[in-house]
Design a protein around this motif. Structure first.
Motif, PDB file in Angstrom:
ATOM      1  N   THR A 230       2.690   2.916   9.822  1.00  0.00           N
ATOM      2  CA  THR A 230       3.662   2.077   9.144  1.00  0.00           C
ATOM      3  C   THR A 230       4.302   1.097  10.123  1.00  0.00           C
ATOM      4  O   THR A 230       4.830   1.500  11.158  1.00  0.00           O
ATOM      5  CB  THR A 230       4.755   2.937   8.492  1.00  0.00           C
ATOM      6  OG1 THR A 230       4.157   3.726   7.456  1.00  0.00           O
ATOM      7  CG2 THR A 230       5.850   2.071   7.891  1.00  0.00           C
TER       8      THR A 230
ATOM      9  N   LEU B 172       1.732  -0.791   0.214  1.00  0.00           N
ATOM     10  CA  LEU B 172       2.054   0.629   0.289  1.00  0.00           C
ATOM     11  C   LEU B 172       0.819   1.442  -0.058  1.00  0.00           C
ATOM     12  O   LEU B 172       0.134   1.156  -1.053  1.00  0.00           O
ATOM     13  CB  LEU B 172       3.192   0.942  -0.681  1.00  0.00           C
ATOM     14  CG  LEU B 172       3.563   2.407  -0.879  1.00  0.00           C
ATOM     15  CD1 LEU B 172       4.113   2.994   0.415  1.00  0.00           C
ATOM     16  CD2 LEU B 172       4.573   2.546  -2.013  1.00  0.00           C
TER      17      LEU B 172
ATOM     18  N   THR C 105       2.973   0.022   4.753  1.00  0.00           N
ATOM     19  CA  THR C 105       3.736   1.258   4.661  1.00  0.00           C
ATOM     20  C   THR C 105       2.813   2.372   4.202  1.00  0.00           C
ATOM     21  O   THR C 105       2.141   2.239   3.174  1.00  0.00           O
ATOM     22  CB  THR C 105       4.910   1.120   3.684  1.00  0.00           C
ATOM     23  OG1 THR C 105       5.747   0.044   4.106  1.00  0.00           O
ATOM     24  CG2 THR C 105       5.728   2.400   3.643  1.00  0.00           C
TER      25      THR C 105
END
Length: 125
Positions: free
Chosen positions: A91, A11, A122
């Protein structure tokens, strides 16, 4: 049997960077080139970047040019993808792939014989 194993997803905030890597292990195979594809939910798998070992030529999807860099080591059967200035639309699950011949275009999934399990990237806004 040959296995491709990706690592390095995660992330990150928009504008940030990530590096994903892939290593092939198992039996020896004719490694013509390696590449990265990605697939977002509800979308088809799309080409990201590729490298052809015989010429060290690299190929990028238009939306990744200038932001992503593919590199690797043919002798070690490894390939990396450095992703900079990431955007929320990047993403996706990123898949490593290897091809054993020049048959078909570098840009299409069907050209690749071996695939990794994928790693999630992400990008938050």
């Amino acid at each position: 049997q040959v296995q491709l194993v990706e690592s390095g997803g995660g992330l990150v905030q928009a504008g940030g960077s990530l590096r994903v890597s892939c290593a092939a292990s198992g039996r020896t195979f004719s490694n013509y080139g390696m590449g990265w594809f990605r697939q977002a939910p509800g979308k088809e798998r799309e080409f990201v970047a590729a490298i052809r070992w015989s010429t060290d030529n690299t190929y990028y999807a238009d939306s990744m040019k200038g932001r992503f860099t593919i590199s690797g080591d043919n002798a070690k059967n490894t390939v990396n993808l450095q992703m900079n200035n990431l955007k929320p639309e990047d993403t996706a699950v990123y898949y490593c792939a290897a091809r054993t011949s020049a048959f078909m275009s570098t840009l299409i999934p069907s050209a690749y014989d071996l695939w990794g399990q994928g790693t999630q990237v992400t990008v938050s806004s």
